[in-house]
Design an enzyme around this catalytic site. Structure first.
Site, PDB file in Angstrom:
ATOM      1  N   SER A 145     -50.757  36.583 -21.751  1.00  0.00           N
ATOM      2  CA  SER A 145     -50.185  36.627 -20.397  1.00  0.00           C
ATOM      3  C   SER A 145     -51.171  37.369 -19.510  1.00  0.00           C
ATOM      4  CB  SER A 145     -48.853  37.382 -20.425  1.00  0.00           C
ATOM      5  OG  SER A 145     -48.395  37.632 -19.112  1.00  0.00           O
ATOM      6  N   TYR A 197     -44.173  44.931 -22.995  1.00  0.00           N
ATOM      7  CA  TYR A 197     -44.616  43.528 -22.901  1.00  0.00           C
ATOM      8  C   TYR A 197     -46.121  43.472 -22.602  1.00  0.00           C
ATOM      9  CZ  TYR A 197     -44.716  38.622 -21.382  1.00  0.00           C
ATOM     10  OH  TYR A 197     -45.010  37.284 -21.246  1.00  0.00           O
TER      11      TYR A 197
HETATM   12  N1  LIG Z   1     -42.917  32.236 -18.158  1.00  0.00           N
HETATM   13  C1  LIG Z   1     -43.902  33.032 -17.753  1.00  0.00           C
HETATM   14  O1  LIG Z   1     -44.021  33.370 -16.560  1.00  0.00           O
HETATM   15  C2  LIG Z   1     -44.895  33.524 -18.762  1.00  0.00           C
HETATM   16  C3  LIG Z   1     -46.041  34.175 -18.258  1.00  0.00           C
HETATM   17  C4  LIG Z   1     -46.982  34.641 -19.150  1.00  0.00           C
HETATM   18  C5  LIG Z   1     -46.811  34.468 -20.495  1.00  0.00           C
HETATM   19  N2  LIG Z   1     -45.696  33.835 -20.974  1.00  0.00           N
HETATM   20  C6  LIG Z   1     -45.570  33.681 -22.430  1.00  0.00           C
HETATM   21  O2  LIG Z   1     -45.415  32.325 -22.716  1.00  0.00           O
HETATM   22  C7  LIG Z   1     -44.684  32.190 -23.941  1.00  0.00           C
HETATM   23  C8  LIG Z   1     -43.512  31.251 -23.718  1.00  0.00           C
HETATM   24  O3  LIG Z   1     -42.694  31.818 -22.725  1.00  0.00           O
HETATM   25  P1  LIG Z   1     -41.614  30.969 -21.891  1.00  0.00           P
HETATM   26  O4  LIG Z   1     -41.657  31.473 -20.513  1.00  0.00           O
HETATM   27  O5  LIG Z   1     -41.754  29.536 -22.168  1.00  0.00           O
HETATM   28  O6  LIG Z   1     -40.277  31.551 -22.539  1.00  0.00           O
HETATM   29  P2  LIG Z   1     -38.872  30.860 -22.895  1.00  0.00           P
HETATM   30  O7  LIG Z   1     -38.567  29.756 -21.949  1.00  0.00           O
HETATM   31  O8  LIG Z   1     -37.929  32.006 -23.021  1.00  0.00           O
HETATM   32  O9  LIG Z   1     -39.156  30.213 -24.336  1.00  0.00           O
HETATM   33  C9  LIG Z   1     -39.436  31.059 -25.417  1.00  0.00           C
HETATM   34  C10 LIG Z   1     -39.627  30.203 -26.637  1.00  0.00           C
HETATM   35  O10 LIG Z   1     -39.882  31.082 -27.752  1.00  0.00           O
HETATM   36  C11 LIG Z   1     -38.913  30.826 -28.777  1.00  0.00           C
HETATM   37  N3  LIG Z   1     -38.582  32.070 -29.453  1.00  0.00           N
HETATM   38  C12 LIG Z   1     -38.131  33.214 -28.906  1.00  0.00           C
HETATM   39  N4  LIG Z   1     -37.884  34.122 -29.864  1.00  0.00           N
HETATM   40  C13 LIG Z   1     -38.193  33.530 -31.043  1.00  0.00           C
HETATM   41  C14 LIG Z   1     -38.142  33.943 -32.394  1.00  0.00           C
HETATM   42  N5  LIG Z   1     -37.720  35.174 -32.747  1.00  0.00           N
HETATM   43  N6  LIG Z   1     -38.534  33.073 -33.361  1.00  0.00           N
HETATM   44  C15 LIG Z   1     -38.952  31.833 -33.027  1.00  0.00           C
HETATM   45  N7  LIG Z   1     -39.027  31.378 -31.771  1.00  0.00           N
HETATM   46  C16 LIG Z   1     -38.637  32.224 -30.796  1.00  0.00           C
HETATM   47  C17 LIG Z   1     -37.719  30.221 -28.052  1.00  0.00           C
HETATM   48  O11 LIG Z   1     -37.010  29.343 -28.902  1.00  0.00           O
HETATM   49  P3  LIG Z   1     -35.610  29.665 -29.645  1.00  0.00           P
HETATM   50  O12 LIG Z   1     -34.787  30.496 -28.719  1.00  0.00           O
HETATM   51  O13 LIG Z   1     -35.062  28.302 -29.938  1.00  0.00           O
HETATM   52  O14 LIG Z   1     -36.019  30.400 -30.888  1.00  0.00           O
HETATM   53  C18 LIG Z   1     -38.409  29.391 -26.967  1.00  0.00           C
HETATM   54  O15 LIG Z   1     -38.800  28.134 -27.493  1.00  0.00           O
HETATM   55  C19 LIG Z   1     -44.273  33.600 -24.345  1.00  0.00           C
HETATM   56  O16 LIG Z   1     -45.191  34.112 -25.295  1.00  0.00           O
HETATM   57  C20 LIG Z   1     -44.381  34.375 -23.027  1.00  0.00           C
HETATM   58  O17 LIG Z   1     -44.591  35.748 -23.245  1.00  0.00           O
HETATM   59  C21 LIG Z   1     -44.730  33.368 -20.139  1.00  0.00           C
END
Ligand SMILES: NC(=O)c1ccc[n+]([C@@H]2O[C@H](COP(=O)([O-])OP(=O)(O)OC[C@H]3O[C@@H](n4cnc5c(N)ncnc54)[C@H](OP(=O)(O)O)[C@@H]3O)[C@@H](O)[C@H]2O)c1
Length: 252
Positions: free
Chosen positions: A144, A157
Site C-alpha cells: 500500500s 497497518y
Molecule cells: N482499498 C484500498 O484503498 C487499498 C489501498 C492500498 C492497499 N490495499 C490492499 O489491497 C488488498 C486488498 O484490499 P481490498 O481493498 O480489496 O479489501 P477487501 O475488499 O476488504 O477484500 C479483502 C480480501 O481479502 C480476503 N481476506 C481478508 N481476510 C482474510 C483472511 N484471514 N484469510 C483469507 N482471506 C482474507 C477477503 O476475503 P474473505 O472475507 O472471503 O476471506 C477479501 O477477498 C489488501 O492487502 C489491502 O491492504 C487496499
C-alpha cells in the site's frame, strides 16, 4: 506478446472481493489459469464462473491466511490442481480499525501483523521453495502507499505494509539468481469494502484525494494493468520494486 500469460498459472489470495477479485479476473483475461483463495467459498465460486466464462481454468481453494498451516496447504493444493505455479499474488489483507496509537491494544497490532505480514511470510516460503527450484516465477505482494508514508491513526497497518515492502526487496535479492522476481504493488485510495465508509458519503471521499495528482479514488480495475505487467515477461528486468499505483499520492 510480452503481456500474454497464456500457459501460466497464478494463485491469488483475497480473490473473493475487491482488488483481489479484479486481479484474478484480469490475470485470467491475460491468459492465466487461476487458483482462487479467500474464506468465503460462495463468492469464490462466482469468480470461478466468471473466469471459466473467459475460457480459462479456475480452482477454488478456500483458506484463512492467518493460519500458517493453511497457507502451506494452499500452495500444495494449487500445485496439485494446476501442476505448477508461475505467479503468486499475495493480496489478502486489510485493517478493521483505526485510532490513536496511545489507545492501541497490542492484540490489535498483532492481529494486523498476522493478516498482512505473517500470511505473506508463510505463502512466500511455500511458493518460494517451488519457484526457486523451478527457476522461474513472479511474486506480487499487495502492499500500500501506507507502507511508503506515515499513516496517522493507522500505524499498525502502515507498519505492516512497510514490512511487506521490505520483505519484497529482501526476497528479490535472495531469489533473483533463481529467476524469481518479487515486486510490491502499492495501491492508493481504491474503492472497496475495506474503506466503504470513507467514500460512500455525499462528498465521495474527496478530502482523501485532494492532495494527490488525479484527485479521485481508483476503481479496482485500475490495479489490473500494473499487476499483469508485474506478472508477465513485460517486466522481466523488474524486481524488488514497490510500484505505487496511487494517482500521484506519493509524488507530493
Ligand atoms: N482499498 C484500498 O484503498 C487499498 C489501498 C492500498 C492497499 N490495499 C490492499 O489491497 C488488498 C486488498 O484490499 P481490498 O481493498 O480489496 O479489501 P477487501 O475488499 O476488504 O477484500 C479483502 C480480501 O481479502 C480476503 N481476506 C481478508 N481476510 C482474510 C483472511 N484471514 N484469510 C483469507 N482471506 C482474507 C477477503 O476475503 P474473505 O472475507 O472471503 O476471506 C477479501 O477477498 C489488501 O492487502 C489491502 O491492504 C487496499
Amino acid at each position: 506478446m510480452t503481456f500474454d500469460l497464456t500457459g501460466k498459472t497464478a494463485l491469488v489470495t483475497g480473490a473473493s472481493r475487491g482488488i483481489g477479485r479484479a486481479l484474478a479476473v484480469g490475470l485470467a483475461r491475460a491468459g492465466a489459469d487461476i487458483a482462487l483463495s479467500a474464506r468465503d467459498e460462495a463468492l469464490l465460486r462466482e469468480v470461478q464462473a466468471e473466469i471459466e466464462g473467459l475460457g480459462r481454468k479456475a480452482v477454488v481453494l478456500p483458506a484463512d491466511v492467518t493460519d500458517a498451516a493453511a497457507c502451506h496447504a494452499l500452495v500444495d493444493d494449487t500445485l496439485a490442481a494446476l501442476g505448477h505455479l508461475d505467479v503468486l499474488v499475495n493480496n489478502a489483507g486489510g485493517s478493521s480499525f483505526m485510532g490513536p496509537f496511545t489507545e492501541l491494544r497490542f492484540s490489535g497490532w498483532e492481529k494486523v501483523m498476522r493478516l498482512n505480514v505473517d500470511s505473506i511470510v508463510h505463502l512466500c516460503q511455500a511458493a518460494g521453495r517451488h519457484m526457486t527450484a523451478r527457476g522461474s516465477g513472479s511474486v506480487i505482494n499487495v502492499a500500500s502507499v501506507a507502507g511508503l508514508t506515515g499513516t496517522p491513526l493507522l500505524a499498525p497497518y502502515g507498519a505492516s505494509k512497510a514490512a511487506v515492502v521490505s520483505l519484497t526487496r529482501s526476497l528479490a535479492l535472495e531469489w533473483g539468481e533463481y529467476g524469481v522476481r518479487v515486486n510490491a504493488l502499492c495501491p492508493g485510495w481504491t474503492r472497496t469494502d475495506l474503506n466503504r465508509e470513507l467514500w460512500a458519503g455525499a462528498d465521495e471521499g474527496a478530502a482523501f484525494v485532494a492532495n494527490q495528482g488525479l484527485k479521485r479514488w481508483a476503481g479496482v480495475e485500475e490495479m489490473v494493468g500494473p499487476t499483469v505487467f508485474l506478472a508477465s515477461d513485460a517486466s522481466s528486468y523488474v524486481t524488488g520494486q514497490a510500484l505505487a499505483v496511487d494517482g500521484g499520492q506519493t509524488a507530493t
